[in-house]
Design a protein around this motif. Structure first.
Motif, short mmCIF file in Angstrom:
data_model
loop_
_atom_site.label_atom_id
_atom_site.label_comp_id
_atom_site.label_asym_id
_atom_site.label_seq_id
_atom_site.Cartn_x
_atom_site.Cartn_y
_atom_site.Cartn_z
N ILE A 46 5.65 8.97 -47.07
CA ILE A 46 5.18 9.84 -48.15
C ILE A 46 6.09 11.06 -48.21
CG2 ILE A 46 3.27 11.18 -49.10
CD1 ILE A 46 1.37 9.40 -47.52
N LYS A 47 6.72 11.27 -49.33
CA LYS A 47 7.64 12.39 -49.48
C LYS A 47 6.99 13.70 -49.05
CE LYS A 47 10.65 14.41 -53.08
NZ LYS A 47 11.94 14.08 -52.46
N SER A 48 7.69 14.45 -48.20
CA SER A 48 7.28 15.76 -47.69
C SER A 48 6.19 15.74 -46.64
CB SER A 48 6.89 16.72 -48.82
OG SER A 48 8.02 17.46 -49.25
N CYS A 49 5.73 14.54 -46.25
CA CYS A 49 4.76 14.44 -45.16
C CYS A 49 5.47 14.00 -43.88
CB CYS A 49 3.64 13.48 -45.54
SG CYS A 49 2.58 14.12 -46.87
N GLY A 50 4.68 13.66 -42.85
CA GLY A 50 5.25 13.41 -41.54
C GLY A 50 6.19 12.22 -41.46
N LYS A 51 7.01 12.26 -40.43
CA LYS A 51 8.02 11.21 -40.21
C LYS A 51 7.46 10.12 -39.31
CE LYS A 51 10.14 13.26 -36.05
NZ LYS A 51 9.12 14.30 -35.85
N ILE A 52 8.13 8.97 -39.34
CA ILE A 52 7.87 7.88 -38.41
C ILE A 52 9.20 7.52 -37.75
CG2 ILE A 52 7.16 5.48 -38.11
CD1 ILE A 52 5.29 5.81 -40.46
N PRO A 53 9.31 7.70 -36.42
CA PRO A 53 10.54 7.31 -35.73
C PRO A 53 10.59 5.79 -35.55
CG PRO A 53 8.98 8.23 -34.17
CD PRO A 53 8.35 8.36 -35.52
N LEU A 54 11.77 5.23 -35.66
CA LEU A 54 11.95 3.79 -35.54
C LEU A 54 13.05 3.48 -34.52
CD1 LEU A 54 12.11 2.83 -39.34
CD2 LEU A 54 10.09 2.73 -37.87
N ASN A 55 12.94 2.33 -33.90
CA ASN A 55 14.04 1.83 -33.07
C ASN A 55 14.98 0.96 -33.89
OD1 ASN A 55 13.29 3.00 -30.55
ND2 ASN A 55 11.67 1.45 -30.34
N GLN A 56 14.44 0.38 -34.95
CA GLN A 56 15.22 -0.51 -35.81
C GLN A 56 14.72 -0.36 -37.23
OE1 GLN A 56 16.09 -4.64 -34.46
NE2 GLN A 56 14.94 -5.29 -36.27
N ALA A 57 15.63 -0.48 -38.18
CA ALA A 57 15.24 -0.33 -39.59
C ALA A 57 15.98 -1.35 -40.44
CB ALA A 57 15.54 1.08 -40.08
N GLU A 58 15.28 -1.80 -41.47
CA GLU A 58 15.92 -2.63 -42.48
C GLU A 58 16.46 -1.72 -43.57
OE1 GLU A 58 16.42 -5.94 -42.32
OE2 GLU A 58 15.54 -5.76 -40.30
N VAL A 59 17.71 -1.90 -43.90
CA VAL A 59 18.33 -1.11 -44.95
C VAL A 59 18.28 -1.90 -46.25
CG1 VAL A 59 20.41 0.10 -45.70
CG2 VAL A 59 19.86 -0.04 -43.26
N THR A 60 17.64 -1.31 -47.25
CA THR A 60 17.61 -1.90 -48.58
C THR A 60 18.60 -1.13 -49.45
OG1 THR A 60 15.95 -0.46 -49.60
CG2 THR A 60 15.15 -2.26 -48.20
N ARG B 9 10.03 7.11 -48.26
CA ARG B 9 9.70 7.81 -49.50
C ARG B 9 9.29 6.85 -50.62
NH1 ARG B 9 13.86 10.80 -46.28
NH2 ARG B 9 13.30 13.00 -46.43
N GLU B 10 8.48 5.88 -50.25
CA GLU B 10 7.93 4.96 -51.23
C GLU B 10 6.77 5.60 -52.00
OE1 GLU B 10 6.01 0.43 -51.38
OE2 GLU B 10 6.79 1.26 -49.50
N PHE B 11 6.18 6.64 -51.39
CA PHE B 11 5.05 7.34 -51.98
C PHE B 11 5.38 8.82 -52.14
CE2 PHE B 11 3.52 3.77 -49.56
CZ PHE B 11 2.50 3.21 -50.32
N MET B 12 4.70 9.48 -53.09
CA MET B 12 4.81 10.93 -53.19
C MET B 12 3.55 11.46 -53.87
SD MET B 12 7.52 11.77 -56.24
CE MET B 12 7.20 11.25 -57.93
N TRP B 13 3.29 12.74 -53.64
CA TRP B 13 2.19 13.43 -54.31
C TRP B 13 2.69 14.01 -55.62
CZ3 TRP B 13 -2.23 12.46 -51.90
CH2 TRP B 13 -2.22 12.25 -50.51
N VAL B 14 1.86 14.00 -56.62
CA VAL B 14 2.20 14.62 -57.90
C VAL B 14 1.03 15.49 -58.35
CG1 VAL B 14 3.69 12.70 -58.60
CG2 VAL B 14 1.30 12.75 -59.36
#
Length: 280
Positions: A11-25, A33-38
């Motif tokens: 969620i944009k501007s909210c907390g982070k999630i640390p990852l050991n591995q990530a898929e890059v799209t 940042r798939e979500f955000m508040w409006v």
């Protein structure tokens, strides 16, 4: 040089999630940042105007996203993301796109979490897969480049040596370590470990794991860097932005880190080597 930390911010501007591995799209790390508040007009809402958003912790469960707030008497909220809610036009900087409302329950929860008894009343929106948000054509590598609800580019890279240099200058200025800051002030996706500050200024293309990234624009920094990412409190001295401006001021702003566009999809993970493929 190696990749030492990976983060997404669902969620944009909210907390982070640390990852050991990530898929890059093609639009960045999967889930970033798939979500955000409006607000009620559909205008995006960030820490720039509501720093308390950083206190919203985010955790990914199997099919849900859990939102919580530290040290508050409010139960965590489990969000079941949907692509079938009400569609609405939303604004992110100069871009307009269509997003999907995630419902009244999560909006009510945020109102309580932020202790906002009155307006504004924010809605949580999810980026619609049916509407592509293009990267600024002035910096895009090709016309198909796209981005999530991030400010403008798919991925943000920072460098440990750059942070060390900034903290050295902060300590020198204040004769104490009290103003030193962690990397989370810059909200990066990809953190690399090098022994040369801002070495990425000279890179054009790099390879991490199986993914090529084009470095297209240094990242201009704002008041968010002065916001404690745990408490939401602003630094009264406007640090580290004030000190950063003494040696990283450029025509387009005060720079720290680099915006990148992936050329291909693939997997990257902590420990991957960083290979410079092309320099400026």
């Amino acid at each position: 040089m190696n990749l030492v930390e990976l983060f997404i911010y669902p969620i944009k501007s909210c907390g982070k999630i640390p990852l050991n591995q990530a898929e890059v799209t093609l639009k960045g790390l999967a889930g970033d940042r798939e979500f955000m508040w409006v607000d009620e007009s559909g205008q995006f809402v960030t820490q720039r105007t509501y720093p308390q958003l950083t206190k919203i912790r985010v955790q990914q469960l199997e099919n849900e996203i859990e939102l919580s707030v530290d040290n508050q008497e409010i139960e965590p909220f489990k969000l079941q993301p949907t692509l079938t809610g009400t569609s609405k036009t939303v604004q992110v900087w100069r871009d307009q796109t269509v997003a999907i409302d995630q419902g009244d329950a999560v909006a009510d929860w945020l109102q309580n979490a932020l202790k906002q008894d009155e307006q504004p009343y924010f809605r949580l929106m999810r980026q619609s897969p049916d509407f592509i948000r293009p990267v600024d054509p002035n910096y895009a590598v090709n016309p198909n480049n796209q981005v999530s609800f991030a400010d403008g580019y798919p991925c943000l890279l920072t460098n440990t040596a750059s942070l060390a240099e900034l903290n050295r200058k902060l300590k020198e200025t204040y004769s104490t370590s009290s103003q030193e800051i962690p990397m989370n002030r810059f909200r990066p996706n990809i953190v690399i470990d090098t022994n040369q500050p801002f070495i990425e200024d000279n890179w054009k293309t790099i390879l991490i794991g199986e993914v090529y990234f084009d470095l297209v624009k240094p990242c201009s920094r704002c008041i968010v860097t002065t916001t404690n990412q745990k408490s939401g409190e602003r630094n009264e001295l406007k640090e580290p932005l004030k000190t950063l401006a003494t040696f990283r001021q450029q025509p387009r702003g005060v720079m720290f880190g680099f915006n990148m566009i992936p050329r291909n999809t693939g997997t990257i993970q902590v420990g991957d080597s960083v290979e410079v493929v092309e320099i400026l």
